[in-house]
Structures are given as C-alpha cells and as structure tokens.
Write a protein that holds these residues in place. Sequence first.
Motif, PDB file in Angstrom:
ATOM      1  N   GLU A  71      82.548  16.827  69.615  1.00  0.00           N
ATOM      2  CA  GLU A  71      82.849  15.889  70.707  1.00  0.00           C
ATOM      3  C   GLU A  71      83.381  16.585  71.952  1.00  0.00           C
ATOM      4  O   GLU A  71      83.428  15.990  73.035  1.00  0.00           O
ATOM      5  CB  GLU A  71      83.838  14.825  70.236  1.00  0.00           C
ATOM      6  CG  GLU A  71      85.193  15.346  69.805  1.00  0.00           C
ATOM      7  CD  GLU A  71      85.259  15.696  68.319  1.00  0.00           C
ATOM      8  OE1 GLU A  71      86.380  15.681  67.763  1.00  0.00           O
ATOM      9  OE2 GLU A  71      84.202  15.990  67.737  1.00  0.00           O
ATOM     10  N   TYR A  72      83.802  17.851  71.830  1.00  0.00           N
ATOM     11  CA  TYR A  72      84.291  18.590  72.994  1.00  0.00           C
ATOM     12  C   TYR A  72      83.166  19.311  73.737  1.00  0.00           C
ATOM     13  O   TYR A  72      83.424  20.037  74.692  1.00  0.00           O
ATOM     14  CB  TYR A  72      85.332  19.632  72.561  1.00  0.00           C
ATOM     15  CG  TYR A  72      86.608  19.059  71.985  1.00  0.00           C
ATOM     16  CD1 TYR A  72      87.284  18.018  72.617  1.00  0.00           C
ATOM     17  CD2 TYR A  72      87.145  19.572  70.802  1.00  0.00           C
ATOM     18  CE1 TYR A  72      88.452  17.493  72.080  1.00  0.00           C
ATOM     19  CE2 TYR A  72      88.325  19.062  70.262  1.00  0.00           C
ATOM     20  CZ  TYR A  72      88.967  18.027  70.908  1.00  0.00           C
ATOM     21  OH  TYR A  72      90.121  17.507  70.387  1.00  0.00           O
ATOM     22  N   GLY A  73      81.957  19.128  73.328  1.00  0.00           N
ATOM     23  CA  GLY A  73      80.857  19.909  73.878  1.00  0.00           C
ATOM     24  C   GLY A  73      80.497  19.615  75.317  1.00  0.00           C
ATOM     25  O   GLY A  73      79.742  20.367  75.933  1.00  0.00           O
ATOM     26  N   PHE A  74      81.056  18.548  75.895  1.00  0.00           N
ATOM     27  CA  PHE A  74      80.684  18.191  77.263  1.00  0.00           C
ATOM     28  C   PHE A  74      81.376  19.052  78.322  1.00  0.00           C
ATOM     29  O   PHE A  74      81.017  19.004  79.501  1.00  0.00           O
ATOM     30  CB  PHE A  74      80.991  16.708  77.529  1.00  0.00           C
ATOM     31  CG  PHE A  74      82.450  16.357  77.455  1.00  0.00           C
ATOM     32  CD1 PHE A  74      83.265  16.450  78.578  1.00  0.00           C
ATOM     33  CD2 PHE A  74      83.016  15.910  76.267  1.00  0.00           C
ATOM     34  CE1 PHE A  74      84.609  16.112  78.512  1.00  0.00           C
ATOM     35  CE2 PHE A  74      84.356  15.564  76.185  1.00  0.00           C
ATOM     36  CZ  PHE A  74      85.157  15.669  77.312  1.00  0.00           C
ATOM     37  N   ALA A  75      82.390  19.836  77.939  1.00  0.00           N
ATOM     38  CA  ALA A  75      83.112  20.656  78.917  1.00  0.00           C
ATOM     39  C   ALA A  75      83.687  21.889  78.219  1.00  0.00           C
ATOM     40  O   ALA A  75      83.794  21.942  76.992  1.00  0.00           O
ATOM     41  CB  ALA A  75      84.235  19.853  79.579  1.00  0.00           C
ATOM     42  N   GLU A 218      84.635  21.318  85.632  1.00  0.00           N
ATOM     43  CA  GLU A 218      83.983  20.505  84.607  1.00  0.00           C
ATOM     44  C   GLU A 218      84.842  19.314  84.194  1.00  0.00           C
ATOM     45  O   GLU A 218      84.323  18.332  83.664  1.00  0.00           O
ATOM     46  CB  GLU A 218      83.626  21.364  83.391  1.00  0.00           C
ATOM     47  CG  GLU A 218      82.486  22.328  83.641  1.00  0.00           C
ATOM     48  CD  GLU A 218      81.958  22.973  82.365  1.00  0.00           C
ATOM     49  OE1 GLU A 218      82.302  22.504  81.249  1.00  0.00           O
ATOM     50  OE2 GLU A 218      81.207  23.955  82.484  1.00  0.00           O
ATOM     51  N   THR A 221      83.924  16.619  86.930  1.00  0.00           N
ATOM     52  CA  THR A 221      82.573  16.062  86.782  1.00  0.00           C
ATOM     53  C   THR A 221      82.443  15.212  85.517  1.00  0.00           C
ATOM     54  O   THR A 221      81.483  14.457  85.375  1.00  0.00           O
ATOM     55  CB  THR A 221      81.521  17.196  86.741  1.00  0.00           C
ATOM     56  OG1 THR A 221      81.843  18.106  85.681  1.00  0.00           O
ATOM     57  CG2 THR A 221      81.481  17.947  88.060  1.00  0.00           C
ATOM     58  N   ASN A 222      83.425  15.325  84.636  1.00  0.00           N
ATOM     59  CA  ASN A 222      83.421  14.532  83.399  1.00  0.00           C
ATOM     60  C   ASN A 222      84.682  13.692  83.255  1.00  0.00           C
ATOM     61  O   ASN A 222      85.059  13.324  82.138  1.00  0.00           O
ATOM     62  CB  ASN A 222      83.299  15.459  82.185  1.00  0.00           C
ATOM     63  CG  ASN A 222      81.973  16.175  82.105  1.00  0.00           C
ATOM     64  OD1 ASN A 222      80.976  15.600  81.686  1.00  0.00           O
ATOM     65  ND2 ASN A 222      81.943  17.436  82.526  1.00  0.00           N
ATOM     66  N   ARG A 225      85.127  10.699  80.924  1.00  0.00           N
ATOM     67  CA  ARG A 225      85.218  10.890  79.480  1.00  0.00           C
ATOM     68  C   ARG A 225      86.671  10.954  78.996  1.00  0.00           C
ATOM     69  O   ARG A 225      86.941  10.754  77.810  1.00  0.00           O
ATOM     70  CB  ARG A 225      84.485  12.164  79.058  1.00  0.00           C
ATOM     71  CG  ARG A 225      82.970  12.110  79.274  1.00  0.00           C
ATOM     72  CD  ARG A 225      82.332  13.417  78.862  1.00  0.00           C
ATOM     73  NE  ARG A 225      80.897  13.413  79.018  1.00  0.00           N
ATOM     74  CZ  ARG A 225      80.036  13.114  78.055  1.00  0.00           C
ATOM     75  NH1 ARG A 225      80.485  12.781  76.850  1.00  0.00           N
ATOM     76  NH2 ARG A 225      78.729  13.145  78.259  1.00  0.00           N
TER      77      ARG A 225
END
Length: 405
Positions: A71-75, A218, A221-222, A225
């Motif tokens: 779940e931490y893969g977005f940043a 990052e 931009t997220n 979340r």
Amino acid sequence: MTLWLSTGLIFTFATIALILYKWWDVQCIGVTPVRTLTFIAILFTSGLDVGLIMFPLTEFGSYADLSASPEYGFANPLAIEFGFWAFLIWGFYFLTCFYFAIIEPRVKFFEIPVVKIINNVVIIGTCAFTAYLLLVNLPWYLPQLGDGETVMPAFYVIVFAAIALAVYSSSKIKYVRILSIGSSVLFIALIAGMWLRAFALGKGSPADFFGTAGMLGEYFTNIHRFALPINDYHEFYLFWWFSWSIMIGQFTARFVSGIKTWQLLIAMLVVPSIAIGVWFSVLFHYHAEGLKIAAMTNLAMISVGVLMVVNSLDSLIRLYTDNLNLTARRMGRMNYVIVNFGVMVLLTMLFQLDFLRIQWVGALVIGLYFACFAYILAKKRAEVAAIKSSPKENILDFRKIELAG
C-alpha cells in the motif's frame, strides 16, 4: 474504528474549509499573545515529541518494503514519512487553535461540566502516553545502556527526570518561552551538525540535500491519499494526532500573536512542515547512504528529543491543571510538583501495562468534535454566525505574558 476515524477526518477538513471561507481575514489574538516567531516555536515544540527525532530511522525501511506493505507503493519512503508527520495533519492544530481563540469564548462548550471532565481525561491520558513512548523507545535510542530491547532502570530515571522537569517548568508560564525557543535553536543546530558531519565524510553536499528534499514532492502529488487511513499503522498515527489536537489547540490559542486567519493557517501548516521536511531529508540521506549515527550525534538527538518531551509535557500539565484549578499558586509549588509527578508516573506505567491505548483517546476526541458542532447548531448558532473578530477582552499586548503566573 476505521469508519469513525474516516468520518472524523472528513468532518475536520470540511470544517477547516468553512473557517477559511467565513473568517479568512479575522485578526486572531490570544489571551497572552506573544510575537509570531515565539508563537511558532511554542507550537512546534509543544506539538511534537521525541518521535519526530527518532522514529523516521526505524520507519524508512518498512515503508520501502513493498512486499510486506504494497500500500506504500504510490510514493517514496521519505514522502510517506513526511505524510505521517507534516502538512495536512497540522490542519488539526489550526482548527482547534482557531476554535479556542475565536469561537470557544462565545460558545463555552468546554465549560460544560461533563465536557470539562472528558477534556481533562484526554489531556492527562495523552500526556502520560508521551512519557510512555519515550520510555519504551529508549532501549533503541540508547543501546549503549542495555541490549537494545529491554527497558533498564536507567531509562526509568531518564523518563522520570523529564516528567519532574516538565512538572516544575509548568508551574510558571514564563518558562514556556525559554523552553520553546531553546528547543527550536537546538533542533536547528542538530540538523546543521548532522549535515556537516555527512559533508565531512564525503557523503553530503548541497546538491545531495536538494536532491533528497525533492523527493518530498511525491507527498504533494499524492496528498489526497493521506486524507484517509492508508492502513492500520497510518490509522494509529491519525488517532494519535487527533488525541493531541484538542489540547494543543487549547494551549497555543492563548499565545496567538494577532495574525489573520489565513496567516495562522500558514504559520501552523507550512512553517512547521518546512522544518520537518528539512530534518527528514537529512535523516533519509543518512538512511540511503548507510551512514551510521555516531555516539555523540546519537546523544545530541536524544537530548533534543527529551527536551521536546519536556516541552510537550509542560504545556499539557499546565493546561489540565489550569482547567481543574490545580495550579501551583493555589496548591503551593511543592504540593503541585508532588501531585502531578505522581499522576504522570502512575499513568505512564498503566500505558506500559497495555491498560490504555492512544486510539481510544483519539476516538474520544473525534466524539468531542461532533458533540461541539451539534451543540453550536442547537444552542449557539446565532452567536457563532455573528463573530467578526477576536473576543474584545483579548488585547494585543506582548507584555502580558511577563505578568502571567
């Protein structure tokens, strides 16, 4: 609990938007205002504890382990750490500070007896949790004094000494400025010292720093979340922030320096986040380069962290003793110190026995948010709608803090 937390988060962000829409340009003056830089120092050092200094070094690796936590893969890990500690969640403090400075004097919701009891339970419980966190993490912070896992007698001495110092300093409000400014200066010196050490080892340069700090982009931009819980660990952090928010708002509201609402938002979201971003960038550079923390550096980190704990405990102890009229002036300084020291030590031990959980405290605070809003709608809607300025009795006189007890 997740649904309750998510509902509280949505309500909080919506209320912040409403405040900015209705009272964007209102001048905010506290009961004992201080100059803006001092206010920011009080906010920063009271609103954080030793976790800011030491937690990131234990967490970067887990945020990077996407096989265990996809779940931490977005940043990147630095952006994730920043999101757990900075910017958006400081809006909690803005909301409660504005409320207690501008709205509560007209509403007096926190003077209702049952609300006053719950409020002080929250303050005392969170105060003890702060001391507990220091105690249980000292084995990792100071492995030189033990095996890195067991809580040794020396660690109890450190924590109890921090509690005693905080209780004593809370007996005079003038000490808060000395503690806050002193802690801020030492924190800046710690950042500079660690970066200079990396530079001396050939592992740091201005380009390296700006390159690492650029990774924080990052987060922005997220940012959406981070508005709701990512997982159970993030949920723990959010409940923790909620538990702190209501008391930090009460404490800092008295020191607001006459700035406008939009300036207060910047002072409470942007300025602390810059300091946190710089610190985390330095720590992440150490992590990424595999630089070991030298013994003297580790001691400096512990010292600054413990001083931040003293700041936080000082502000919280002063807050609940004022609310309960258990002040040093009324009880006598010796009795004041003995009673509060005993209460803090006892509750710290209860947290260690897993008798209490900070999530329960955070959930209780969310309940207070909702109850306060319902009370305003039912009984004080006209008074709140008519607000156009700070309470008339709050005068912008920076000498008032010198005269306070």
